[in-house]
Design an enzyme around this catalytic site. Structure first.
Site, short mmCIF file in Angstrom:
data_model
loop_
_atom_site.label_atom_id
_atom_site.label_comp_id
_atom_site.label_asym_id
_atom_site.label_seq_id
_atom_site.Cartn_x
_atom_site.Cartn_y
_atom_site.Cartn_z
CG HIS A 142 -1.09 -60.92 19.64
ND1 HIS A 142 -2.43 -60.66 19.85
CD2 HIS A 142 -1.01 -62.27 19.41
CE1 HIS A 142 -3.12 -61.79 19.75
NE2 HIS A 142 -2.29 -62.77 19.47
CB SER A 265 -7.12 -67.64 7.11
OG SER A 265 -6.87 -68.40 8.27
CB THR A 368 -1.99 -60.93 16.30
OG1 THR A 368 -2.91 -61.98 16.04
CG2 THR A 368 -2.75 -59.62 16.43
#
Length: 435
Positions: A142, A265, A368
């Site tokens: 990522h 989130s 990520t």
């Protein structure tokens, strides 16, 4: 690290029939969370098949004694912070007793049968009060993919392979799975604009992450060593750290993420314990010889031999048009937790290396977790090359970034030959228009 014992026996079955072969919650998992039935308030429970065991009811029935009594009581309330604070020993004792109570042939079945609720009739809540949230950036694919969009010749900054990069997020805007996410507004400045404007984000994105729940904390000024870090992990969940990429591109210099990240989130509802994940521990992938060795405070032989997780990670998208046609969600990506460049223990050791204290119920995000190819990208920013190459869905629709009404679903699954597979439950949220 947690050890494999009789609770992991793949032949073990439950008298809760739906648990046997359940894709997420067989008897070998036994994750903990907080729920409320149709009649009654918030309370602690255990996911078993399509049922939720009410720990308070089981306590009232006299089903916990000895070493299991204290953790059962701590896990029966409206938040699991007190349970997380107890650490690994009490957590193992509760797991062992739960396995005995729910196993086929349990002598206490008649008493236990009065304690479960149908999961579909329950409302799930955040499992603990989250005092602090730290998000890391340990998915190297990522980091490389995003870096290439801004620095094609030098995608990784010079510190990335030396230090686990992270930042402090906003704990107050973390939601449990199923809670809608409202599209944020903010300042954005397109490359061809002379000055910024204000309005709804046009480049809304998801991020495929694992969440790490802290168990016992540390006193301020006393770092947690790399060898002791695993003892402070209370469990794991899935985490979608929503990102407004256009707001982020304008605001992140020089201090990093702010309004582009703190609006929402989403986490999955169940805390999957380190004990449940014991069969899915694997060695940390070996670094290329050209990469620098971690500094001594981030180095531990035991952590390198079993500090990584053998977990398959999946991202699904369900659009309004797909819902109308009753189509199955479209798989956007299939990644794996082994793509983390730093282990959870290394993140904790670094997080506390300056004496910063952690408390039970604090949450850590991995950042990520993408794989090496387009099919394993953990964000749509990577998958579409910053919106240049749209994703074509099974419905024929295209997506460059997420649209109102879209619903993102994250899943995780541990599978190993000779052991029962377990999952995390869903981490999902639909997107609402900006206010």
């Amino acid at each position: 690290m947690a050890q494999i014992d009789q609770t992991h026996d793949p032949k073990l079955e439950s008298w809760v029939q739906s648990a046997n072969g359940h894709q997420d919650f067989p008897i070998q998992n036994l994750p903990l969370g907080v729920f409320s039935p149709r009649a009654g308030g918030k309370r602690g429970g255990v996911a078993i098949g399509d049922q939720v065991l009410d720990l308070g009811a089981a306590l009232a029935a006299g089903l916990f004694a000895g070493e299991a009594a204290r953790p059962a009581e701590a896990a029966s309330g409206s938040a699991l912070n007190a349970f997380l604070a107890l650490g690994a020993g009490p957590r193992r004792a509760l797991r062992l007793r739960l396995s005995e109570l729910l196993a086929k042939g349990s002598p206490d079945r008649d008493k236990v049968e009065t304690c479960p609720h149908a999961a579909e009739a329950c409302t799930l809540h955040l499992p603990a009060h989250i005092g602090d949230y730290t998000d890391f950036y340990v998915g190297i694919h990522h980091a490389t993919n995003v870096g290439k969009q801004f620095r094609p010749d030098n995608p990784l900054l010079s510190n990335y392979k030396h230090v686990p990069i992270g930042y402090h997020g906003r704990a107050s805007s973390i939601n449990v799975t199923g809670t809608p996410v409202r599209r944020p507004k903010g300042q954005t400045k397109p490359p061809d604009a002379e000055s910024p404007g204000f309005g709804p984000s046009r480049r809304l994105d998801y991020e495929l992450e694992l969440g790490v729940w802290f168990g016992s904390g540390n006193a301020q000024g006393e770092p947690i060593s790399i060898g002791e870090a695993a003892d402070h992990v209370g469990g794991f969940c899935l985490l979608d750290d929503w990102s407004a990429r256009d707001i982020q591109a304008w605001e992140y210099q020089p201090l990093g993420p702010f309004l582009s990240k703190n609006f929402a989130s989403t986490i999955s509802a169940w805390i999957v314990t380190p004990e449940a994940l014991a069969p899915f521990r694997i060695p940390q992938p070996q670094r290329p010889e050209s990469d620098p060795a971690p500094l001594p405070y981030l180095t531990d032989a035991g952590d390198q031999s079993e500090g990584a997780l053998d977990l398959e990670l999946e991202v699904l998208l369900l659009t309004p048009a797909m819902k109308a046609k009753r189509m199955a969600p479209h798989r956007l990506a299939l990644s794996h937790a082994r793509h983390m460049y730093w282990t959870v223990a290394q993140m904790i050791a670094h997080r506390t290396s300056n004496g910063c204290n952690l408390q039970p119920g604090d949450l850590l995000g991995t950042g990520t977790i993408s794989g090496p190819d387009q099919e394993s990208c953990g964000s749509i920013l990577e998958m579409t090359l910053g919106g240049k190459d749209p994703v074509v869905l099974a419905s024929g629709e295209e997506r460059r970034f997420l649209e109102d009404g879209d619903e993102i679903i994250l899943k995780a699954r541990g599978t190993r030959q000779g052991y029962a597979s377990i999952g995390f439950g869903e981490c999902r949220a639909p997107i609402l228009p900006a206010a």
